[in-house]
Scaffold this motif. Structure first.
Motif, PDB file in Angstrom:
ATOM      1  N   GLY A   1       0.937  -1.300   0.115  1.00  0.00           N
ATOM      2  CA  GLY A   1      -0.110  -0.054  -0.150  1.00  0.00           C
ATOM      3  C   GLY A   1       0.935   1.265  -0.121  1.00  0.00           C
TER       4      GLY A   1
ATOM      5  N   ARG B   1      -1.088   4.823  -0.340  1.00  0.00           N
ATOM      6  CA  ARG B   1      -1.188   5.629   1.025  1.00  0.00           C
ATOM      7  C   ARG B   1      -0.671   6.977   0.405  1.00  0.00           C
TER       8      ARG B   1
ATOM      9  N   GLY C   1      -4.435  -5.179   3.482  1.00  0.00           N
ATOM     10  CA  GLY C   1      -4.929  -3.818   3.181  1.00  0.00           C
ATOM     11  C   GLY C   1      -6.022  -3.569   3.628  1.00  0.00           C
TER      12      GLY C   1
ATOM     13  N   LEU D   1      -6.072  -0.499   6.019  1.00  0.00           N
ATOM     14  CA  LEU D   1      -5.891   0.927   5.459  1.00  0.00           C
ATOM     15  C   LEU D   1      -7.313   1.354   4.888  1.00  0.00           C
TER      16      LEU D   1
ATOM     17  N   GLU E   1      -9.677   2.815   7.397  1.00  0.00           N
ATOM     18  CA  GLU E   1      -9.124   4.125   7.851  1.00  0.00           C
ATOM     19  C   GLU E   1      -9.308   5.062   6.824  1.00  0.00           C
ATOM     20  N   SER E   2      -9.525   4.702   5.548  1.00  0.00           N
ATOM     21  CA  SER E   2      -9.508   5.877   4.526  1.00  0.00           C
ATOM     22  C   SER E   2     -10.627   6.424   4.163  1.00  0.00           C
TER      23      SER E   2
END
Length: 322
Positions: A41, A45, A67, A70, A73-74
């Motif tokens: 990632g 990122r 992944g 992430l 979180e995104s």
């Protein structure tokens, strides 16, 4: 701020030429970009940090599983897709995400795959002879134990540039069955008269060749480049990082043809005719790692980045995906 600073210090994989890739993509806030090779990632990122919405592909189930954090979180900035990047056109169509502003491809095996002995990509640590990026389909062991001697020799010569491929293939067939990476490496070394003090391990070439064959890496690359051509909008950017001459040759040839710099066909592609308008602008000069990057990431030594911008012309490969 350098994009490298966005990568956690304990990251399992340092993305190569990260600053140069992000510069080449010239991301504007709100754009949609494809990370065709998600891996750990790193590129994704950095793209998100520069304001992009990212749709990231990986055929390795481990990469997708790792992944998910992430992705969560995104918010809505990241969508992970468990698929080969050659399928990006159909997968993006299903997400109603065509056209996109950029596609990034980091070709080849990842550090995480190489470092896990159980995945069987490397002979540095003994493990099962696997090498499958997708963790499905025929393995490297299936290939070396079932293919005939001539096919093995062709794979070693074409994908590993092993000049003594027939000798190595003969030794492999004579030693079957082979189930471990250390077994295969020792068979190759013995067949080539390797001495422990020799600078380069001759097994490296054959392991590369078998991995490329098992994962259909060069065919996947060509299909992925053509898929990227079809999904990019006019002005969209395609950035490709390669790690050996076989890969880079295909990317260089693709950009030469599509930019009109070399209208004739190549040994990889038939004559496409002279009535094609360039689908890409002339690519930027190839970029390689700086000394400072090499100091922190030796893997970057063989990396080459090529970037080109999509024109408004029809894609040369205007077939549908699938």
């Amino acid at each position: 701020m350098s994009a490298v600073g966005l990568i956690p210090r304990d990251a399992p994989h340092l993305p190569v030429l990260l600053d140069e890739v992000i510069d080449g993509l010239a991301i504007a806030d709100g754009e949609t970009h494809v990370d065709a090779t998600f891996g750990a990632g790193g590129y994704t990122r950095a793209m998100i940090a520069t304001g992009a919405r990212v749709i990231a592909f990986d055929r390795d189930p481990d990469a997708i599983a790792n992944g998910r954090a992430l992705e969560a979180e995104s918010g809505n900035a990241l969508t992970l897709v468990a698929a080969d990047f050659s399928a990006m056109e159909s997968e993006l169509a299903a997400l109603d995400a065509i056209p996109v502003d950029g596609v990034t491809m980091d070709i080849g095996v990842s550090s995480m795959q190489l470092d896990q002995a159980a995945r069987g990509f490397s002979f540095q640590s003994d493990g099962p002879l696997d090498m499958r990026m997708s963790q499905s389909g025929p393995s490297a062991a299936d290939f070396v134990n079932e293919a005939d001697e001539a096919e093995i020799a062709d794979v070693l010569y074409n994908y590993g540039e092993e000049r003594q491929s027939r000798r190595v293939a003969r030794a492999i067939v004579a030693a079957r069955p082979i189930t471990r990476t250390s077994e295969l490496a020792n068979i190759i070394r013995k067949s080539l008269g390797h001495k422990p003090h020799d600078k380069k391990d001759p097994a490296t070439r054959s392991f590369q060749a078998i991995r490329i064959h098992v994962n259909r890496e060069l065919g996947e690359l060509v299909d992925g480049l053509e898929a990227a051509e079809r999904v990019l909008k006019p002005g969209g950017r395609l950035a490709v990082v390669t790690f050996h001459s076989l890969e880079d040759r295909l990317v260089k040839q693709f950009f030469r043809e599509r930019s009109g710099s070399q209208p004739a066909g190549s040994r990889h592609r038939p004559e496409l005719g002279s009535n094609r308008l360039p689908s890409f602008d002339k690519p930027a000069r190839a970029v390689r790692a700086s000394e400072s990057e090499l100091a922190r990431n030796p893997r970057a030594r063989s990396a080459t980045l090529r970037v080109a911008r999509r024109t408004a012309a029809e894609a040369w490969s205007n077939k549908g995906d699938g």
